[in-house]
Write an enzyme that holds these catalytic residues in place. Structure first.
Site, PDB file in Angstrom:
ATOM      1  N   SER A 227       0.475  -1.177  -0.283  1.00 18.21           N
ATOM      2  CA  SER A 227      -0.166   0.103  -0.131  1.00 18.21           C
ATOM      3  C   SER A 227       0.808   1.235   0.106  1.00 18.21           C
ATOM      4  O   SER A 227       1.905   1.202   0.495  1.00 18.21           O
ATOM      5  CB  SER A 227      -0.899   0.029   1.261  1.00 18.21           C
ATOM      6  OG  SER A 227      -0.257   0.205   2.654  1.00 18.21           O
ATOM      7  N   ASP A 228       0.622   2.366  -0.681  1.00 17.97           N
ATOM      8  CA  ASP A 228       1.071   3.547  -0.183  1.00 17.97           C
ATOM      9  C   ASP A 228       0.699   3.812   1.043  1.00 17.97           C
ATOM     10  O   ASP A 228      -0.090   3.354   1.926  1.00 17.97           O
ATOM     11  CB  ASP A 228       0.372   4.795  -1.290  1.00 17.97           C
ATOM     12  CG  ASP A 228       1.222   5.996  -1.191  1.00 17.97           C
ATOM     13  OD1 ASP A 228       1.876   6.206  -0.390  1.00 17.97           O
ATOM     14  OD2 ASP A 228       1.106   6.720  -2.148  1.00 17.97           O
ATOM     15  N   TRP A 229       1.479   4.695   1.623  1.00 17.01           N
ATOM     16  CA  TRP A 229       1.448   4.896   3.143  1.00 17.01           C
ATOM     17  C   TRP A 229       0.410   5.351   3.742  1.00 17.01           C
ATOM     18  O   TRP A 229      -0.174   6.657   3.688  1.00 17.01           O
ATOM     19  CB  TRP A 229       2.845   5.899   3.680  1.00 17.01           C
ATOM     20  CG  TRP A 229       4.135   4.764   3.966  1.00 17.01           C
ATOM     21  CD1 TRP A 229       4.932   5.115   5.160  1.00 17.01           C
ATOM     22  CD2 TRP A 229       4.740   3.892   3.197  1.00 17.01           C
ATOM     23  NE1 TRP A 229       5.708   4.196   5.172  1.00 17.01           N
ATOM     24  CE2 TRP A 229       5.848   3.506   3.963  1.00 17.01           C
ATOM     25  CE3 TRP A 229       4.247   3.243   2.003  1.00 17.01           C
ATOM     26  CZ2 TRP A 229       6.381   2.410   3.488  1.00 17.01           C
ATOM     27  CZ3 TRP A 229       5.168   2.241   1.624  1.00 17.01           C
ATOM     28  CH2 TRP A 229       6.156   1.689   1.953  1.00 17.01           C
ATOM     29  N   GLY A 230      -0.464   4.587   4.430  1.00 15.71           N
ATOM     30  CA  GLY A 230      -1.754   5.094   4.935  1.00 15.71           C
ATOM     31  C   GLY A 230      -2.976   4.805   3.861  1.00 15.71           C
ATOM     32  O   GLY A 230      -4.192   5.428   4.006  1.00 15.71           O
TER      33      GLY A 230
END
Length: 751
Positions: A227-230
């Protein structure tokens, strides 16, 4: 080493492998012999944070070479150079014991307003895909991984965490996914990073069509989806969709959700086994590559490469009267705060702590033998007083009046473009334009040098003799700019994005950034030059444009279809000037009379060609058959339409140097007939068509007198062409029954 066997791990241990330990590390499972690995930001340098982690470039990071961001490096169009930069990035990543460098970003520059355009290569998927492949190969050749991002349709910063990019199938496939497909199939990045946004209403992190059906099923991706961060909205939904690793750490909260979902029967444990297995394999790759490059870093060598890459990234937009290159003994006025305080990278997660930093002013003074006067001309800080602004402008005028030539540095201050938010216009700051006006009144011999991460409007283009697009060029951009200004380096960069005259001319103008959580990609296929060229809109500078201090002549192009179905294009290019240089040869295609809507030309291949003065070279470029395909929504697959393709060999999308036609055989395509198929579609069918001719004659024969009341020249056959075959009975006086129609359809589809 062999990939650890995750089947022996407990449910909790498997769940722990699929989320981060902290901001930059994965979790270890000691019982399974699986250590933690570190991943960290790129993509144009290593951002390894020494202290606490963040993804906005706030915390300090270890020194690393800051190479030109993609907006600059992409303008080199040089596959070999990009791969060499990738090798250097991989070496620095290996020296710092980082397992995966989070890049490259290859999202399409849908709008010039996107705040993160400086991280992306182009408005074109072939450029993005080819250069993305090169940098992935370079980085991974050093035994470390990459993370291809942001997958997918992440083309704005506004509301990026939740907005739905609503895209029709053809542009989604042909524009926004095509570059990703190229990189995955050609280079197999170790990881792919899914984006924050939704695509057609579904979060990318929860989309099984995107992450499993397309990425793995169609393209054969073998690595980890992170995932992208968050970016994770619901991990229990995301894991079976194809999301393997959530970053950063959730503190164990979402691990517990996965365990509970398996125990309750909500989640099949096989999906957790698959994701944990992929993570174990990623750890194996990192361990196998660990220590391949030993320190210490050769700072000087990498800085020299950064300088070479920056010089090759500069685009000479205009050079009337041969004002460039500058004479070394000329009396120069260097004006503009960017000359002394370079803006060399964008803000956000990609901010690099450079090993050193060159300014253009120092670079100019190191080469020049004549007088060099410098004044700031304007302030880079917001809120400068009127008195200070007037004083700085007056100093600029005085310096300009006393000089032979003015080198005026203009650009976008860092506050105007950044990750996290988009621009609201494409204008240079008003105070800078006012300085330009005043300087031109004092001395018309002005060279404008631009510092910007995405295109800016150039209302002054007709009033200055020379414009240098110097983008954001990394830590060596200052000396590289001086190299180009004085002719130590012959400029060879070309635009990978169109510079429009006005923001209102841009394709996404009415559909950016959207509203109420949705952004409609209403321009469809017509992104960037595809839009400007098909509408014949005047632009400031077209896609692919870039000048040199020498000139190039093109011979007659030849095109043939190879045994593999690709199109091989050959053309002789000659350097007709008196100095060595590089030309970026571009190949565009079109299919006149196509059955589907197409741009007037689309880039399909390119090459950066080095030529000594007076030298000629036959350039061979390959247009892949797959790149000629369009996405056929009727059968939901790629289709190459047969026909006589026009192949344009060009110096830009609007500077066609030679054209040739080549016959390309089409794919075998038979669209199943239904009651909704039009009469024209049925008539074109090889089986049903001849059978319908008699019925057509009967229907029109039973309508005697109709032609007599129609205006002259109006055809009843054309009027009926769009009639669904299922409704033909009402036009046949009862002679054509539903059963007859169904039988016809069955025979046609069964043939």
């Amino acid at each position: 080493m062999a990939t650890p066997d995750v089947s022996r791990l407990s449910l909790e241990e498997k769940a722990s492998l699929t989320s981060g330990r902290n901001f930059w590390h994965t979790k270890a499972v000691d019982a399974g012999g699986i250590p933690s690995i570190m991943v960290t930001d790129g993509p144009h340098g290593l951002r390894k944070q020494a202290g606490s982690g963040d993804h906005l470039g706030i915390g300090e990071s270890v020194p690393a070479t800051c190479f030109p961001p993609a907006a600059g490096l992409g303008s080199s169009w040089d596959i070999d150079l990009v791969e060499r930069v990738g090798e250097a990035l991989g070496a620095e990543t290996s020296i710092e014991n980082v397992g995966v460098l989070l890049g490259p970003g290859i999202n399409i520059k849908r709008s010039p307003l996107c705040g993160r355009n400086f991280e992306y290569y182009s408005e074109d998927p072939i450029v993005s895909g080819v250069l993305g492949t090169a940098i992935v190969r370079g980085i991974q050749s050093q035994g470390v991984g990459t993370s291809l991002k942001h997958f997918a349709a992440n083309n704005q910063e506004d509301d990026r965490m939740r907005v739905s990019a609503d895209v029709d199938p053809r542009p989604l496939r042909e524009i926004y996914l095509r570059g990703f497909q190229r990189v995955v199939e050609d280079a197999q990045p170790w990881t792919v990073m899914c984006s924050y946004n939704k695509i057609n209403g579904v979060y990318a992190s929860e989309d099984p069509w995107l992450l499993s059906d397309v990425l793995r099923g169609e393209w054969g991706f073998e690595g980890v989806v992170v995932s992208d961060w968050g970016a994770v909205n619901d991990r229990v939904v995301g894991l079976p969709a194809g999301l393997d690793l959530e970053m950063p750490s959730s503190g164990g909260r979402t691990d517990a959700q996965l365990v509970e979902a398996v125990r309750s029967g909500e989640l099949d444990e096989k999906y957790l086994d698959i994701a944990a297995g992929r993570m174990a394999d990623l750890v194996r790759k990192v361990q196998d590559g660990a220590g391949r490059v030993q320190g210490p870093l050769d700072v000087d060598a990498h800085h020299a490469l950064a300088r070479e890459a920056a010089g090759r990234s500069i685009v000479l937009l205009k050079n009337d009267g041969g004002v460039l290159p500058l004479a070394k003994d000329a009396k120069l006025a260097v004006i503009g705060a960017f000359a002394e305080k370079p803006r060399y990278q964008g803000a956000g997660s990609s901010m690099i702590n450079p090993t050193r930093l060159d300014s253009a002013l120092d670079g100019i003074r190191a080469v020049a033998t004549g007088d060099v006067m410098y004044v700031a001309g304007f302030s880079l800080e917001a809120g400068a007083s009127a008195d200070e602004t007037a004083r700085l402008r007056e100093e600029a005028v005085d310096a300009a009046a006393a000089a032979d030539t003015v080198v005026l540095f203009l650009g976008l201050p860092a506050r105007l473009e950044s990750e996290g938010y988009d621009r609201t216009d494409i204008d240079l700051p008003a105070e800078q334009l006012a300085v330009l006006d005043a300087v031109l009144a004092a001395n018309p011999n002005v060279v404008v040098v631009l510092s910007n991460g995405s295109v800016v409007a150039l209302p002054f283009a007709e009033r200055v003799p020379a414009i240098v697009e110097a983008w954001l060029l990394g830590q060596a951009g200052g000396t590289a700019t001086a190299d180009v200004l004085f002719g130590e380096v012959n400029p060879s960069g070309k635009l990978t994005e169109t510079i429009p005259l006005r923001l209102a001319d841009s394709p996404a103008y009415l559909d950016f950034p959207g509203e109420f959580g949705h952004v409609r990609y209403g321009e469809g296929l017509f992104v960037g030059y595809r839009w400007y060229d098909v509408r014949e809109l005047e632009v400031a500078y077209p896609f692919g444009h870039g000048l040199s201090y020498t000139t190039f002549a093109y011979g007659d192009a030849k095109a043939t279809v190879t045994a593999d179905g690709d199109v091989e294009v050959r053309i002789t290019v000659t350097n007709t000037g008196d100095r060595a240089g590089r030309e970026v040869v571009q190949v565009y295609t079109d299919l006149p009379g196509s059955a589907v809507v197409r741009p007037v030309r689309e880039l399909k291949a390119f090459a950066s060609v080095a030529l000594a003065a007076g030298a000629s070279r036959e350039v061979v470029l390959t247009v892949r058959r797959a790149d000629l395909a369009y996405w056929d929504v009727r059968v939901d697959r790629w289709v190459v339409e047969g026909g006589d393709y026009q192949v344009d060999v060009a110096a830009s999308s609007r500077d066609i140097r030679s054209s040739v036609s080549v016959q390309v055989p089409g794919d075998d395509l038979r669209v199943p007939l239904t009651r909704e198929s039009s009469l024209a579609e049925v008539l074109a069918h090889p089986v049903a068509g001849p059978m319908v001719q008699a019925a057509m004659a009967q229907m029109t024969g039973g309508m005697e007198g109709v032609d007599a009341v129609l205006p002259e020249g109006v055809s009843i056959e054309k009027m009926m062409a769009s009639l669904p075959i299922g409704r033909a009975g009402m036009m046949g006086g009862g002679d054509v029954t539903p059963e007859m129609i169904d039988g016809l359809i069955a025979m046609a589809n069964g043939a």
